[in-house]
Design a protein around this motif. Structure first.
Motif, PDB file in Angstrom:
ATOM      1  N   GLU A  81      -8.729  -0.162 -11.108  1.00  0.00           N
ATOM      2  CA  GLU A  81      -7.303  -0.750 -10.611  1.00  0.00           C
ATOM      3  C   GLU A  81      -6.942   0.906  -9.091  1.00  0.00           C
ATOM      4  O   GLU A  81      -6.042   0.195  -8.249  1.00  0.00           O
ATOM      5  N   ALA A  82      -7.169   2.293 -10.422  1.00  0.00           N
ATOM      6  CA  ALA A  82      -6.149   2.726  -8.784  1.00  0.00           C
ATOM      7  C   ALA A  82      -7.714   3.048  -7.817  1.00  0.00           C
ATOM      8  O   ALA A  82      -7.247   3.708  -6.503  1.00  0.00           O
ATOM      9  N   GLU A  83      -8.910   3.124  -8.015  1.00  0.00           N
ATOM     10  CA  GLU A  83      -9.316   2.613  -6.440  1.00  0.00           C
ATOM     11  C   GLU A  83      -9.307   1.101  -5.388  1.00  0.00           C
ATOM     12  O   GLU A  83      -9.365   1.062  -4.239  1.00  0.00           O
ATOM     13  N   ILE A  84      -8.744   0.031  -6.212  1.00  0.00           N
ATOM     14  CA  ILE A  84      -8.475  -0.944  -5.562  1.00  0.00           C
ATOM     15  C   ILE A  84      -6.701  -0.665  -4.838  1.00  0.00           C
ATOM     16  O   ILE A  84      -6.352  -0.603  -4.163  1.00  0.00           O
ATOM     17  N   LEU A  85      -6.371  -0.289  -5.244  1.00  0.00           N
ATOM     18  CA  LEU A  85      -4.966   0.400  -4.481  1.00  0.00           C
ATOM     19  C   LEU A  85      -4.928   1.471  -3.148  1.00  0.00           C
ATOM     20  O   LEU A  85      -4.564   1.293  -2.261  1.00  0.00           O
ATOM     21  N   THR A  86      -6.096   2.290  -3.907  1.00  0.00           N
ATOM     22  CA  THR A  86      -6.896   2.990  -2.703  1.00  0.00           C
ATOM     23  C   THR A  86      -7.125   2.206  -1.829  1.00  0.00           C
ATOM     24  O   THR A  86      -6.865   2.469  -0.510  1.00  0.00           O
ATOM     25  N   TYR A  87      -7.869   1.851  -1.819  1.00  0.00           N
ATOM     26  CA  TYR A  87      -8.321   0.243  -0.537  1.00  0.00           C
ATOM     27  C   TYR A  87      -6.820  -0.334   0.144  1.00  0.00           C
ATOM     28  O   TYR A  87      -7.182  -0.269   0.960  1.00  0.00           O
ATOM     29  N   TYR A  88      -6.052  -0.265  -1.214  1.00  0.00           N
ATOM     30  CA  TYR A  88      -4.690  -1.109  -0.463  1.00  0.00           C
ATOM     31  C   TYR A  88      -4.242  -0.373   0.478  1.00  0.00           C
ATOM     32  O   TYR A  88      -3.947  -0.718   1.317  1.00  0.00           O
ATOM     33  N   GLY A  89      -4.158   0.905   0.108  1.00  0.00           N
ATOM     34  CA  GLY A  89      -3.269   2.234   1.014  1.00  0.00           C
ATOM     35  C   GLY A  89      -4.495   2.014   2.522  1.00  0.00           C
ATOM     36  O   GLY A  89      -3.819   2.348   3.005  1.00  0.00           O
ATOM     37  N   LYS A  90      -5.586   2.474   2.119  1.00  0.00           N
ATOM     38  CA  LYS A  90      -6.219   2.644   3.721  1.00  0.00           C
ATOM     39  C   LYS A  90      -6.203   1.365   4.489  1.00  0.00           C
ATOM     40  O   LYS A  90      -5.604   1.156   5.489  1.00  0.00           O
ATOM     41  N   LYS A  91      -5.904   0.321   3.856  1.00  0.00           N
ATOM     42  CA  LYS A  91      -5.807  -0.874   4.798  1.00  0.00           C
ATOM     43  C   LYS A  91      -4.350  -0.884   5.243  1.00  0.00           C
ATOM     44  O   LYS A  91      -3.837  -1.096   6.507  1.00  0.00           O
TER      45      LYS A  91
END
Length: 401
Positions: A81-91
């Motif tokens: 989940e944290a990795e995906i939230l990081t991906y969202y934040g980069k987008k």
């Protein structure tokens, strides 16, 4: 040797100790406090703060919190989940919380405290108009899903990502609660007004045609890894302030059908619409108009942004065909309408009901809301082929009530 070198499920006292020992976020001179704030069934969520700043710590447990189901969960899900939230934040830097720290041993992550935001569901129940919602949620859905789809990424690399983000335990929960339980009640946990028992029995538990359509949607969910989807994008997993939405709680994320997130968010706006129609009526005309407009605008903007991204960014030469892109988009939309129906039904009769129903103390009004929602949900599933050609989806909703 630290007590946090081996996993255990923490309480508030442990979280305080952990914060002092492991985090460099707080000034050691200022007293910090901790309070558990989570109300979900999957994780343990804490706010740690001093007089100047605060963070949220989210830890995974082995079991669901109630454990009535006996489910055992993947304890590494919070890292994912944290990795995906990081991906969202980069987008979209403004549309997701910042991740400060991931601890693979303690199965937790530390993130930004969105204390200037409120949960979108609560804002909508209060009748708050969110003018930036339609634009930002469609930016989010289109970019975060399509950027991971075969059109726009290396097919070999994508297959590795599909394997990495396989989410067996939580997908199984969705397969049961979204696609199966509303039609068979195998777990005997479905809840709805007593006066609707005969209606639910006939229209859902004995309706072979509807069960057939739900089975189609279920097996596409299980076997169509189109893109990385949030997997639980409802108004309770989005925070909002006067400028931005903030997408949270993506523990159900995996590679699945693109239309899933779109259908789920539309369903949750319908909950708000039907709730206000029954509870505040003409007094909320302005808000009802906002919800109507938001639903139609989300569908319109999704189509426009989908086609725009396909027109600019497709890498696979096989997909650079206007007829194919239209065919693909139509299937995404058709699936999203089916998911919209399933989300409405399962949140109306299932064990994970929404506040728009649960908060209504008047039994007759609550039954009226449930009945309207069940009719809309059923029609969304059965009429999804026709709905891709309908210009005004909200007119369809009114006719279904």
């Amino acid at each position: 040797m630290s007590k946090f070198d081996k996993y255990f499920l923490m309480n508030e006292k442990d979280i305080l100790e952990y914060s002092k020992e492991k985090l460099k976020y707080f000034d050691s001179k200022n007293k910090i406090t901790c309070r558990e704030i989570g109300d979900g069934n999957l994780n343990y969520v804490y706010r740690v703060k001093n007089s100047k700043k605060s963070v949220i710590i989210k830890q995974a447990g082995v079991h669901t919190r109630s454990n009535s189901s006996g489910r055992i969960l993947d304890i590494n899900r919070n890292k994912r989940e944290a990795e995906i939230l990081t991906y969202y934040g980069k987008k979209f830097q403004k549309l997701a919380p910042k991740i400060y720290h991931i601890d693979e041993t303690m199965k937790l992550f530390v993130m930004e405290d969105l204390k200037d935001c409120i949960i979108l569901r609560d804002a909508l129940i209060k009748g708050k108009i969110i003018p930036h919602f339609s634009k930002q949620i469609t930016d989010f859905i289109v970019e975060t899903t399509l950027s991971t789809a075969d059109f726009f990424t290396d097919a070999f690399g994508k297959k590795n990502e599909v394997a990495k983000y396989t989410n067996k335990e939580l997908c199984k929960i969705s397969e049961e609660l979204v696609f199966t339980e509303p039609f068979f009640n195998l777990l005997k946990e479905n809840v709805f007004s007593d006066c609707l028992k005969k209606y639910v029995e006939k229209q859902f538990y004995k309706n072979k045609e509807l069960q057939f359509e739900a089975a189609k949607l279920k097996y596409e969910f299980m076997n169509n890894p189109q893109a990385l989807i949030h997997g639980d994008l409802h108004t309770g997993s989005i925070f909002v302030n006067d400028k931005f939405i903030k997408v949270m709680d993506c523990e159900f994320a995996f590679y699945g059908p693109i239309g899933y997130d779109l259908g789920t968010i539309i369903a949750n706006l319908i909950f708000s619409y039907v709730y206000h129609l029954n509870m505040t009526g003409k007094n909320s005309a302005k808000f009802l108009a906002f919800i109507y407009e938001a639903i139609n605008e989300i569908l319109s903007l999704f189509k426009k942004k989908f086609l725009n991204k396909c027109g600019k960014d497709i890498k696979d030469i096989s997909a650079k065909n206007e007829e194919f892109i239209k065919y693909y988009l139509d299937n995404v939309l058709k699936y999203s309408f089916g998911i919209c129906g399933l989300e409405i039904i399962r949140r109306t009769t299932g064990c994970a009901r929404v506040k728009e129903i649960e908060s209504v103390s008047d039994e007759k009004k609550r039954a009226d809301i449930e009945y309207s929602l069940l009719k809309i949900g059923k029609e969304c599933i059965m009429q999804r082929e026709r709905l891709i050609k309908v210009a005004d989806f909200t007119n369809f909703v009114d006719l279904a009530i």
